[in-house]
Design a protein around this motif. Sequence first.
Motif, PDB file in Angstrom:
ATOM      1  N   UNK A   1      16.324   8.223  50.568  1.00 31.16           N
ATOM      2  CA  UNK A   1      16.524   8.340  52.016  1.00 31.16           C
ATOM      3  C   UNK A   1      16.278   9.786  52.460  1.00 31.16           C
ATOM      4  N   UNK A   2      15.242  10.022  53.285  1.00 31.49           N
ATOM      5  CA  UNK A   2      14.942  11.398  53.694  1.00 31.49           C
ATOM      6  C   UNK A   2      15.769  11.861  54.897  1.00 31.49           C
ATOM      7  N   UNK A   3      16.565  10.950  55.459  1.00 29.86           N
ATOM      8  CA  UNK A   3      17.294  11.271  56.686  1.00 29.86           C
ATOM      9  C   UNK A   3      18.762  11.552  56.380  1.00 29.86           C
ATOM     10  N   UNK A   4      19.271  12.574  57.001  1.00 30.71           N
ATOM     11  CA  UNK A   4      20.664  12.952  56.821  1.00 30.71           C
ATOM     12  C   UNK A   4      21.485  12.459  58.012  1.00 30.71           C
ATOM     13  N   UNK A   5      22.777  12.400  57.807  1.00 34.27           N
ATOM     14  CA  UNK A   5      23.665  12.014  58.895  1.00 34.27           C
ATOM     15  C   UNK A   5      23.983  10.542  58.877  1.00 34.27           C
ATOM     16  N   UNK A   6      25.064  10.198  59.585  1.00 37.68           N
ATOM     17  CA  UNK A   6      25.530   8.826  59.638  1.00 37.68           C
ATOM     18  C   UNK A   6      24.858   8.043  60.745  1.00 37.68           C
ATOM     19  N   UNK A   7      25.286   6.793  60.926  1.00 41.06           N
ATOM     20  CA  UNK A   7      24.692   5.940  61.955  1.00 41.06           C
ATOM     21  C   UNK A   7      25.014   6.406  63.365  1.00 41.06           C
ATOM     22  N   UNK A   8      24.145   6.029  64.279  1.00 41.38           N
ATOM     23  CA  UNK A   8      24.350   6.290  65.700  1.00 41.38           C
ATOM     24  C   UNK A   8      24.939   5.040  66.322  1.00 41.38           C
ATOM     25  N   UNK A   9      26.020   5.194  67.083  1.00 47.75           N
ATOM     26  CA  UNK A   9      26.688   4.037  67.676  1.00 47.75           C
ATOM     27  C   UNK A   9      26.330   3.915  69.151  1.00 47.75           C
ATOM     28  N   UNK A  10      25.861   2.729  69.523  1.00 45.17           N
ATOM     29  CA  UNK A  10      25.615   2.384  70.918  1.00 45.17           C
ATOM     30  C   UNK A  10      26.554   1.240  71.264  1.00 45.17           C
ATOM     31  N   UNK A  11      27.756   1.579  71.660  1.00 47.41           N
ATOM     32  CA  UNK A  11      28.790   0.552  71.825  1.00 47.41           C
ATOM     33  C   UNK A  11      29.215   0.048  70.472  1.00 47.41           C
ATOM     34  N   UNK A  12      29.092  -1.257  70.256  1.00 50.07           N
ATOM     35  CA  UNK A  12      29.451  -1.852  68.974  1.00 50.07           C
ATOM     36  C   UNK A  12      28.263  -1.931  68.020  1.00 50.07           C
ATOM     37  N   UNK A  13      27.127  -1.472  68.470  1.00 47.29           N
ATOM     38  CA  UNK A  13      25.911  -1.560  67.657  1.00 47.29           C
ATOM     39  C   UNK A  13      25.676  -0.226  66.951  1.00 47.29           C
ATOM     40  N   UNK A  14      25.467  -0.299  65.641  1.00 47.17           N
ATOM     41  CA  UNK A  14      25.207   0.902  64.845  1.00 47.17           C
ATOM     42  C   UNK A  14      23.767   0.879  64.347  1.00 47.17           C
ATOM     43  N   UNK A  15      23.096   2.005  64.482  1.00 44.82           N
ATOM     44  CA  UNK A  15      21.734   2.117  63.964  1.00 44.82           C
ATOM     45  C   UNK A  15      21.631   3.398  63.152  1.00 44.82           C
ATOM     46  N   UNK A  16      21.168   3.259  61.929  1.00 41.68           N
ATOM     47  CA  UNK A  16      21.019   4.413  61.055  1.00 41.68           C
ATOM     48  C   UNK A  16      19.726   5.151  61.397  1.00 41.68           C
ATOM     49  N   UNK A  17      19.625   6.429  61.043  1.00 42.97           N
ATOM     50  CA  UNK A  17      18.406   7.199  61.366  1.00 42.97           C
ATOM     51  C   UNK A  17      17.135   6.578  60.805  1.00 42.97           C
TER      52      UNK A  17
END
Length: 287
Positions: free
Chosen positions: A120-136
């Motif tokens: 995985x070349x991306x750092x950091x945790x998921x981004x939350x848009x309400x109840x929806x989580x999206x990883x980088x």
Amino acid sequence: MFFQLLLNGIVLGSGYALISIGHTIIFGLMKVSNFAHGEFYMLGAYFAFTFLNMLKLPFPLAFFLTIICGIILGYLINKLVFKYVRDDMTVNGLVTIGMSIFFTNLAQYIWGAQPKHLKNPFKGGPIFLGDVAITPERLFIILASAVTLLIFYYVIKYTIFGKAFRATFQHAAQLVGIDSENIYSISTILGTVMACIAGILLGLVYSLEPTMGAKAISVSWSVVVAGGPGNFIGAITIGLLMGVIESLGGGYISSVYKDVFPFIILIIILIFKPQGIFSKNESRMNG
């Protein structure tokens, strides 16, 4: 839960769209029944694994080198195989089935049969848009797929090559002095590169196996048939739809049978419109 599954389906469908665009270029233009297209996707993932995991190269460089490998692979496939079997769909179908078996066994010999995962070349945790989580990495897959498809659309629609491509597709190339052989070569390269890009993108979130091309080719054939052979918009739309249906079906009904749900939709589509939803009587590569 619905929106999370929908997002996951869009991620998967973005990869399906790229694979299917590559497939529909080769099949729609040259009438090559390319049953090895799924292995191009598989090889793209393993090329990325070699550069990213084994050689420890930076992700942008690994991505670029994977594209270069796709260009070389597409060029060689056209010059050594497609050039001699384009005129007979039965022959090219049998030949590409043999290619599929060859590439699957070659990948198993080189990289082994055990599942692999891209670093995985991306750092950091998921981004939350309400109840929806999206990883980088999932966000990157969606954005990179969209950019790739937009670039392809621009090339086909507005460049000199695109005009030559459409003329060849309409069997009018010789009338205007276009070298069809060059167009076939470039088209094979484009189709192969699309599959390789899908391999490196989906390889960020799914495991790599030598047999992973089998599902990819079954999905891409379904997308080409349901969307209409050679139809750009159809391949994108049906590819995204296949990914969303697979995700929703696996989440709400059973993950065991998630691979079946897109094909149920395909059967329904073929019952009511066997020529494909987006097929037209006129040129199909106009979108």
